[in-house]
Design an enzyme around this catalytic site. Sequence first.
Site, PDB file in Angstrom:
ATOM      1  N   PHE A  91       0.861  -1.186   0.000  1.00 27.11           N
ATOM      2  CA  PHE A  91       0.000   0.000   0.000  1.00 27.11           C
ATOM      3  C   PHE A  91       0.892   1.229   0.000  1.00 27.11           C
ATOM      4  O   PHE A  91       1.616   1.478   0.967  1.00 27.11           O
ATOM      5  CB  PHE A  91      -0.895  -0.016   1.239  1.00 27.11           C
ATOM      6  N   THR A  98       2.581   6.679   2.176  1.00 30.62           N
ATOM      7  CA  THR A  98       3.494   7.658   2.761  1.00 30.62           C
ATOM      8  C   THR A  98       4.390   8.312   1.704  1.00 30.62           C
ATOM      9  O   THR A  98       4.914   7.655   0.813  1.00 30.62           O
ATOM     10  CB  THR A  98       4.366   6.985   3.832  1.00 30.62           C
ATOM     11  N   ALA A 101       3.818  13.583   3.327  1.00 29.18           N
ATOM     12  CA  ALA A 101       2.447  13.103   3.508  1.00 29.18           C
ATOM     13  C   ALA A 101       2.461  11.702   4.095  1.00 29.18           C
ATOM     14  O   ALA A 101       3.295  10.877   3.749  1.00 29.18           O
ATOM     15  CB  ALA A 101       1.692  13.093   2.178  1.00 29.18           C
ATOM     16  N   ILE A 159       7.584   1.839   2.053  1.00 33.28           N
ATOM     17  CA  ILE A 159       6.505   0.965   1.612  1.00 33.28           C
ATOM     18  C   ILE A 159       6.878  -0.495   1.856  1.00 33.28           C
ATOM     19  O   ILE A 159       7.792  -1.046   1.222  1.00 33.28           O
ATOM     20  CB  ILE A 159       6.162   1.203   0.131  1.00 33.28           C
ATOM     21  N   THR A 160       6.151  -1.131   2.774  1.00 31.27           N
ATOM     22  CA  THR A 160       6.425  -2.510   3.175  1.00 31.27           C
ATOM     23  C   THR A 160       5.949  -3.495   2.113  1.00 31.27           C
ATOM     24  O   THR A 160       4.884  -3.317   1.519  1.00 31.27           O
ATOM     25  CB  THR A 160       5.723  -2.820   4.511  1.00 31.27           C
ATOM     26  N   GLU A 191       2.315   3.157  11.181  1.00 31.67           N
ATOM     27  CA  GLU A 191       0.843   3.175  11.133  1.00 31.67           C
ATOM     28  C   GLU A 191       0.246   4.250  12.053  1.00 31.67           C
ATOM     29  O   GLU A 191      -0.763   4.048  12.709  1.00 31.67           O
ATOM     30  CB  GLU A 191       0.262   1.788  11.450  1.00 31.67           C
ATOM     31  N   GLU A 221       1.912  10.390  18.689  1.00 33.67           N
ATOM     32  CA  GLU A 221       1.230  11.684  18.746  1.00 33.67           C
ATOM     33  C   GLU A 221      -0.081  11.668  17.957  1.00 33.67           C
ATOM     34  O   GLU A 221      -1.075  12.283  18.353  1.00 33.67           O
ATOM     35  CB  GLU A 221       2.158  12.778  18.214  1.00 33.67           C
TER      36      GLU A 221
END
Length: 395
Positions: free
Chosen positions: A126, A129, A133, A164-165, A377, A381
């Site tokens: 997916f 990131t 962003a 990206i995993t 993920e 914060e």
Amino acid sequence: MITETHGLTDEQRKLSDTVRDFADHVVAPAAYRYDTERRLPLEIVRQMGELGLFGLPFPVEVGGQGKDYVSLCLAVEALARADQSIAVTLEAGVGLGIMPIYRHGTDAQRDRWLPDLVTGRALGAFGLTEAEAGSDAGATRTTARLEHGPDGDEWVIDGSKQFITNSGTPITSVITITAVTGQVPGRDGRTAPELSTILVPAGTPGLVVGPSYDKVGWHTSDTHPLTLTGVRVPASNLVGARGRGYANFLRVLDEGRIAFAALATGAAQGCLEEALRYAGSRTVFGGSIASHQHVAFMLARMQARVHSSRLCWFDAAQKLVHGRPFKAEASVAKLVGGEAAMANARDAAQIFGGYGFLNENPVARHYRDSKVLEVGEGTTEVQLMVIARDLGLTA
């Protein structure tokens, strides 16, 4: 592990025991070697697929196991005890690789991609990131525009993604990319980016998978930057309705935080087990170090963190399974789990002393790996922000 008083079925307990046994006898013995080699062991991924782990929360009709999200989390937790990298390969493969297609894809998209993904013969990724962003998806700079090509309408995608995993393995088959597909009316009369999600098959011309990151931890997990330059895919590769990318990936992230919390719980559990074993066998001044109150209290706190973390993810997962709101609970679980894993890794390393500073020690690997559990993920914060909003606080 979770006991029957927490509401597990016999089938779920059996699954947890099976994956725990697999983690102890297959994953753990190889973890240090693959960590030093910094590569994902595809033979272990294949065995995970044969166990049905990638298909756990999906119906039999699409090739899955017909279980639920609790079952997936149990498997992720059991794997993370031994190796967080292997656990996140499953967690991301399911939550980020398969879920967007299963939940929002067309029948044709599901028929094409799910058979290999839910059996572990392929991995999906997916691409959310970017440099500016991630949690702030409105800052996405990757764009996709519709053009008429010789074979019909096509999306032309330009941009870049980071962290990206499962994006660069030999069995990666598809990456779901978030991209700005236009502008829509926003607040105060200003426009806002229209975000959509689009499937990009691995090997598509213009898609470049960058070198693997030199990470502090999760050395076995496959993680790459991506560059997309003039990438062309059919218009039918749009996942869900145009402009619904933001809403769709929020659901994906909320679910993923629960599994991420289960992963963190497994890491905290693994640290506790290693520390208990060592504290009981290491003798000083005529007795085990576990007999000293300060060590015993440290272990007791570690157990309290594991228990609290497990209750949090289980509560969130049960709400998800039963169709109840779970967004805030997912953030609580992710917050508590990430902090529990990091604290238990620190305490376990302290109990081991010098041995806890050796990379061949699983505790040292957990120490390096666990920091990302407070970042990935959604950072700590971000979780606090979600929880504060649920309390009615707007600051």
